[in-house]
Scaffold this motif. Structure first.
Motif, PDB file in Angstrom:
ATOM      1  N   LYS A 110       0.829  -1.199   0.000  1.00  0.00           N
ATOM      2  CA  LYS A 110       0.000   0.000   0.000  1.00  0.00           C
ATOM      3  C   LYS A 110       0.869   1.256   0.000  1.00  0.00           C
ATOM      4  CE  LYS A 110      -3.883  -2.018   2.492  1.00  0.00           C
ATOM      5  NZ  LYS A 110      -4.763  -1.894   3.669  1.00  0.00           N
ATOM      6  N   GLU A 111       2.092   1.116   0.457  1.00  0.00           N
ATOM      7  CA  GLU A 111       3.012   2.260   0.542  1.00  0.00           C
ATOM      8  C   GLU A 111       4.437   1.766   0.281  1.00  0.00           C
ATOM      9  OE1 GLU A 111       3.657   2.194   5.358  1.00  0.00           O
ATOM     10  OE2 GLU A 111       2.021   3.375   4.523  1.00  0.00           O
ATOM     11  N   THR A 112       5.309   2.670  -0.081  1.00  0.00           N
ATOM     12  CA  THR A 112       6.701   2.336  -0.351  1.00  0.00           C
ATOM     13  C   THR A 112       7.323   1.636   0.848  1.00  0.00           C
ATOM     14  OG1 THR A 112       6.899   4.204  -1.852  1.00  0.00           O
ATOM     15  CG2 THR A 112       8.957   3.292  -0.982  1.00  0.00           C
ATOM     16  N   ASN A 113       7.965   0.490   0.587  1.00  0.00           N
ATOM     17  CA  ASN A 113       8.630  -0.339   1.604  1.00  0.00           C
ATOM     18  C   ASN A 113       7.693  -0.870   2.687  1.00  0.00           C
ATOM     19  OD1 ASN A 113      11.254  -0.371   0.537  1.00  0.00           O
ATOM     20  ND2 ASN A 113      11.611   1.681   1.331  1.00  0.00           N
ATOM     21  N   GLY A 114       6.398  -0.820   2.454  1.00  0.00           N
ATOM     22  CA  GLY A 114       5.438  -1.304   3.453  1.00  0.00           C
ATOM     23  C   GLY A 114       5.235  -2.808   3.383  1.00  0.00           C
ATOM     24  N   ASN A 115       4.366  -3.297   4.239  1.00  0.00           N
ATOM     25  CA  ASN A 115       3.984  -4.705   4.229  1.00  0.00           C
ATOM     26  C   ASN A 115       3.235  -5.040   2.950  1.00  0.00           C
ATOM     27  OD1 ASN A 115       5.040  -4.979   6.781  1.00  0.00           O
ATOM     28  ND2 ASN A 115       3.092  -5.347   7.790  1.00  0.00           N
ATOM     29  N   PHE A 116       3.163  -6.334   2.635  1.00  0.00           N
ATOM     30  CA  PHE A 116       2.352  -6.815   1.520  1.00  0.00           C
ATOM     31  C   PHE A 116       0.959  -7.157   2.040  1.00  0.00           C
ATOM     32  CE2 PHE A 116       6.416  -7.178  -0.390  1.00  0.00           C
ATOM     33  CZ  PHE A 116       6.209  -7.146  -1.750  1.00  0.00           C
ATOM     34  N   PHE A 117      -0.036  -6.907   1.197  1.00  0.00           N
ATOM     35  CA  PHE A 117      -1.426  -7.208   1.516  1.00  0.00           C
ATOM     36  C   PHE A 117      -2.058  -7.916   0.326  1.00  0.00           C
ATOM     37  CE2 PHE A 117      -0.406  -3.658   4.196  1.00  0.00           C
ATOM     38  CZ  PHE A 117      -1.116  -3.863   5.366  1.00  0.00           C
TER      39      PHE A 117
END
Length: 135
Positions: A110-117
């Motif tokens: 959802k955002e740069t370097n964030g978790n995967f969903f």
């Protein structure tokens, strides 16, 4: 004790374990999953219920094949640090990443370097399989 079979006398088949050598030279018998993980290919399987979104955590950069075995459709994603990662779903038009978010199955960051969903926007559940190849 079973008799040893010569290498050239072994029959074919689908293996559940392999034979090999560890880095220190000792004999090992890893599972197929252990071998795939060692070469950077990971498999995840789960049920994604209607309207459900799962936080998959920090899965890492790589190439992802995402498939719904319920419908038999699949998509390819190339994921770096960005949230934009969708490549193709063979024109089945049911997969997208979170920069779009409007299709039936949404996958990625959802955002740069964030978790995967992953999210199921449909009114019925899906059996999902994700294969990740580390690059």
């Amino acid at each position: 004790m079973a008799d040893d079979i010569r290498e050239n006398a072994m029959s074919g088949g689908t293996p559940t374990r392999l034979r090999g050598l560890a880095a220190n030279g000792n004999s090992i018998s890893p599972t197929l999953e252990e071998v795939m993980n060692a070469i950077g290919i990971y498999t995840y399987g789960f049920v994604l219920n209607e309207g459900e979104e799962k936080d998959l955590g920090r899965m890492g950069n790589g190439i992802y094949a995402v498939m719904t075995t319920t419908r038999g459709n699949a998509a390819i994603y190339i994921c770096g640090s960005s949230s934009q990662c969708f490549v193709s779903d063979g024109e089945s038009n049911i997969f997208c990443d979170y920069t779009d978010g409007t299709k039936s199955i949404v996958f990625g960051r959802k955002e740069t370097n964030g978790n995967f969903f992953i999210k199921n926007n449909l009114s019925y559940g899906h059996n999902m399989v994700i294969k990740r190849i580390v690059i």
